[in-house]
Design an enzyme around this catalytic site. Structure first.
Site, PDB file in Angstrom:
ATOM      1  N   THR A 309       0.840  -1.199   0.000  1.00 40.65           N
ATOM      2  CA  THR A 309       0.000   0.000   0.000  1.00 40.65           C
ATOM      3  C   THR A 309       0.870   1.242   0.000  1.00 40.65           C
ATOM      4  O   THR A 309       2.074   1.180   0.246  1.00 40.65           O
ATOM      5  CB  THR A 309      -0.904   0.063   1.253  1.00 40.65           C
ATOM      6  OG1 THR A 309      -0.108   0.439   2.385  1.00 40.65           O
ATOM      7  CG2 THR A 309      -1.586  -1.259   1.514  1.00 40.65           C
ATOM      8  N   ASP A 310       0.258   2.370  -0.260  1.00 42.86           N
ATOM      9  CA  ASP A 310       0.914   3.649  -0.005  1.00 42.86           C
ATOM     10  C   ASP A 310       0.610   4.030   1.452  1.00 42.86           C
ATOM     11  O   ASP A 310      -0.095   3.333   2.182  1.00 42.86           O
ATOM     12  CB  ASP A 310       0.430   4.708  -0.983  1.00 42.86           C
ATOM     13  CG  ASP A 310       1.450   5.826  -1.172  1.00 42.86           C
ATOM     14  OD1 ASP A 310       2.321   6.003  -0.300  1.00 42.86           O
ATOM     15  OD2 ASP A 310       1.379   6.530  -2.194  1.00 42.86           O
ATOM     16  N   TRP A 311       1.137   5.159   1.855  1.00 39.06           N
ATOM     17  CA  TRP A 311       1.115   5.620   3.244  1.00 39.06           C
ATOM     18  C   TRP A 311      -0.302   5.660   3.808  1.00 39.06           C
ATOM     19  O   TRP A 311      -1.148   6.423   3.348  1.00 39.06           O
ATOM     20  CB  TRP A 311       1.761   7.000   3.287  1.00 39.06           C
ATOM     21  CG  TRP A 311       1.974   7.597   4.636  1.00 39.06           C
ATOM     22  CD1 TRP A 311       1.110   8.412   5.316  1.00 39.06           C
ATOM     23  CD2 TRP A 311       3.140   7.465   5.472  1.00 39.06           C
ATOM     24  NE1 TRP A 311       1.653   8.789   6.512  1.00 39.06           N
ATOM     25  CE2 TRP A 311       2.909   8.235   6.634  1.00 39.06           C
ATOM     26  CE3 TRP A 311       4.351   6.792   5.342  1.00 39.06           C
ATOM     27  CZ2 TRP A 311       3.852   8.337   7.661  1.00 39.06           C
ATOM     28  CZ3 TRP A 311       5.285   6.893   6.357  1.00 39.06           C
ATOM     29  CH2 TRP A 311       5.039   7.657   7.513  1.00 39.06           C
TER      30      TRP A 311
END
Length: 775
Positions: A309-311
């Site tokens: 995932t991203d942040w």
């Protein structure tokens, strides 16, 4: 310290030696992986999927900040690595770069605790997008948009190879790069992190980065290389409103043909990991999309790597997108969609929620095992089981002169001459010049975001090289006056300006021969870089307008991450030089070009708009550029651009001639060879980016205006001619139809290289039913 590590490794090797041979194993490590997986508890498996940021395990007020000098917090270290059995850490502490020694000490301690606990090393991830972002003294290249402007594959490859070396020297084996998003909306604050607006250019540069990062064998990444991470899969670079992490509405055929394509090529090139788009595409949160992640990426592309995932984007399914009622349900949705690792990055309760989901049957053990299998495979490929830490003293080429020269060459070839009326440039070193504008004396603005901090605000503190535009011009020219006219508010938002004194600059201008106005933007990335008006700031425009009234010739030096519109002041300037975000050596190479030491050779990797409310890409549809009347009605819709994609001038002149193809008619499985002669008819040596475009004249759905299909960069001395050859597979001329099929149709294609044009014809139609167009 390594007892469990040694036991697990021995078990894995033993299993490999005595297991039955399997056909078509995805990597040489599958038997070792299965042996480890069988002995892992649910808690250990879930822990492998977790990625926490370094601040969580650092001493500080809370999990969001750490004290400096940085120290690990033994209590939190135990909670994260021992109790939660975490598989990955990312980022630096308190948004501050560390030294090589500090990185070595931090990573060594983390690995020691992790291996003693589970026998499995941690994988450390970092954003190193134009150099090793969070390591002091690292070498910084031009940002990706500038690298794209070089149209030089070898420079992009070398820069990536050097970045990999310096990142691995920092004991950081996983690089969240390259960005393969298409920069299709000029207002988007991450435009400068891309390789531009064109799918082919992005794909080609992306492949060079992957080769540079990973080396020649994806199953055996050596101590000088890192794992690449393709981001942000997919459609992230085309938000409808231009703001970061907001919805994109992309026709499905465009999504496949343009936005998907760079990821297809990158997976084909061996990329090991993929980061998912933070936003929403066609109404669907990408982190929740089984179709996009599992079907199109993992199944259709046979991708055996890690999807991260991203942040905080699993949490965003709950708090932002509101498709989950809480964090626990968001975890369920994301992992069932195909996510393998969660960039949590703060909430340690993540592991408890995930364990509960598995025990409740909401996430199957099969799905969890698949995720962990991919994570273990990545760690084996990186050699982390054998060498979880390297001695940084062995990396003798870290920040070496050779790396710096490579960065400087890339910066030099990125600089793009957009306008040069009456050959104002190059200037004589004896010319009296005024250097003005808020970008004139700033190393920060040369670098951009993701440089020693997230937003780039710490550049001046940590970079020793202070060769700004001003300093570099002073090193060449005999008579230099500096009056900025205004400055950026360096402790404020990127768009804030202060110390506005335009009249002081006007007074100084009256005493010089030429004005060099260094204008553009301060640094930013992601949401903090959102804007409401694409036009250059009013203060900067007023500065240029006031200076123009003196009657002195003006050179605009643009230093910006995205194309801020300048239509009100561009006619007032006799020359325009675009530097993008050129990195540490941007001031030096720009001065060399302004004063003729070197010849500019960059070309625009995007369309430079003339008006904020008239944004377009070069591959527009015919309906967007019409010149004809229809009876009594005026349907004209002529495009009004500042500068087109691929535009770029030189101090010499190149003549194109003798464009040929080896086939006037071709079949769908043919390869067509094109050749063209390029001659330098000017008086000085130069480099030329040779671009080949195709136009499908008629198709079953309205075709693009034209598409880039090939490019190369050549060097020519005066009166020298070179023949440039391109091989283009017929399948590369295909498009995606309304049935989401790749097709090529009988009919004519116009081929253009420079001023040369020829026609070729497809003599048979065909369809391809997979993304690689192999069947």
């Amino acid at each position: 310290m390594k007892n469990r590590f040694i036991i697990l490794t021995c078990i894995a090797v033993f299993a490999s030696m005595f297991s039955c041979t399997k056909e078509n194993k995805t990597s040489p490590y599958e038997d070792q992986i299965e042996a480890i997986l069988k002995r892992m508890t649910i808690e250990e498996k879930v822990g492998q999927t977790a990625q926490f940021t370094l601040d969580v395990i650092g001493k500080g007020e809370n999990v969001y900040t750490s004290h400096f000098p940085f120290q690990l917090d033994e209590v939190m270290l135990k909670d994260v690595l021992v109790n939660r059995k975490t598989g990955s850490i990312l980022n630096t502490a308190s948004n501050t770069p560390l030294t090589l020694k500090e990185w070595h000490d931090v990573v060594s301690k983390i690995q020691k605790v992790a291996i003693e606990t589970t026998g499995i090393p941690v994988i450390y991830g970092i954003d190193a997008i134009h150099g090793t972002t969070y390591t002091q003294d690292a070498t910084f290249l031009p940002q990706q948009i500038g690298q794209a402007a070089t149209f030089n594959r070898s420079l992009v490859f070398k820069g990536a190879e050097n970045t990999a070396y310096e990142t691995r020297a920092s004991n950081l084996p996983w690089d969240f790069s390259p960005v393969l998003d298409l920069g299709r909306n000029a207002a988007w604050p991450r435009m400068w992190e891309t390789f531009g607006e064109d799918a082919y250019l992005v794909s080609e540069m992306g492949k060079e980065v992957i080769k540079g990062y990973q080396g020649g064998d994806k199953n055996s990444i050596d101590r000088h290389h890192v794992a690449a991470c393709l981001k942000h899969y997919m459609g992230y670079g085309a938000p409808f409103n231009g703001k970061d992490r907001t919805p994109a509405n992309i026709p499905v055929q465009d999504l496949i043909e343009k936005h998907y394509e760079p990821f297809v090529k990158a997976v084909e090139a061996g990329a090991l990991t993929v980061m998912v788009n933070s936003g929403i595409v066609n109404g669907e949160s990408v982190h929740a999309s089984h179709h996009l992640i599992t079907e199109m990426l993992k199944q259709d592309l046979n991708f055996d790597g890690v999807v991260v995932t991203d942040w905080q984007d699993i949490n965003n399914l709950y708090v932002r997108d509101r498709i989950a009622k809480d964090d626990k349900e968001a975890i369920k949705i994301a992992f069932n969609a195909g996510i393998d690792m969660a960039m949590v990055p703060y909430d340690v309760k993540y592991t408890e929620d995930f364990v509960a989901l598995v025990k409740e049957g909401e996430v199957s053990m099969e799905r969890l095992d698949d995720a962990v299998r991919r994570i273990l495979r990545l760690k084996f490929r990186l050699g982390l089981f054998e060498n979880p830490v390297f001695d940084y003293n062995e990396y003798k080429n870290f920040a070496s002169k050779a790396h710096q020269e490579d960065a400087k060459r890339a910066a030099e070839e990125s600089i793009t001459l957009l306008k040069n009326e009456k050959e104002l440039l190059p200037l004589s070193s004896s010319t009296k010049v005024l250097v003005t504008g808020p970008n004139a004396n700033s190393m920060r603005t040369l670098q951009g975001g993701w440089t020693l901090s997230w937003q780039g605000e710490k550049v001046e503190k940590y970079i020793d090289n202070h060769n700004t535009f001003l300093k570099s011009i002073q090193d060449i020219a005999s008579h230099v006056t500096y009056v900025p006219g205004l400055n950026y508010k360096m402790n404020g938002a990127y768009w804030e300006e202060e110390n506005i004194d335009i009249q002081a600059a006007v007074r100084a201008a009256k005493k010089v021969d030429v004005i060099i106005a260094c204008i553009g933007e301060n640094t930013y990335t992601e949401k903090p870089g959102d804007l409401n008006n694409l036009s250059l700031s009013e203060n900067q425009q007023e500065l240029v307008k006031a200076l123009a009234k003196t009657g002195k010739p003006i050179v605009l030096v643009l230093n910006e991450g995205r194309p801020r519109t300048i239509s009100a002041i561009e006619p007032l300037a006799q020359a325009v030089v675009h530097t993008y975000l050129p990195g540490t050596y941007g001031g030096e190479v720009t001065a060399d070009i302004l004063f003729g030491k070197t010849n500019p050779s960059g070309r625009l990797p995007y369309t430079y708009p003339k008006h904020p409310n008239s944004l377009i890409n070069y591959d527009y549809k015919p309906a967007e550029n019409r010149t004809e009347m229809q009876g009594a009605y005026n349907y004209k819709a002529v495009q009004d651009l500042q500068y087109g994609f691929g535009h770029g001038l030189s101090y010499t002149t190149f003549k194109y001639s003798n464009l040929k193809s080896d086939k006037k008619a071709f079949g769908p499985h043919d390869t067509i060879t094109f050749s063209v002669d390029v001659t330098n008819i000017g008086s000085r040596a130069g480099k030329e980016a040779v671009l080949l475009f195709s136009s499908d004249l008629y198709a079953s759905i309205t075709p693009d205006n034209r598409r880039l299909r090939a490019f190369d960069k050549i060097s020519l001395n005066p009166n020298e001619t070179k023949t440039v050859e391109f091989k283009v597979a017929a399948s590369e001329l295909a498009f995606v139809n309304l049935n989401k099929e790749w097709v090529i149709e009988e009919g004519q294609y116009k081929i253009q290289v420079g001023s040369e044009v020829l026609m070729i014809e497809a003599n048979k139609s065909a369809k391809w039913h997979n993304a690689f167009r192999t069947r």
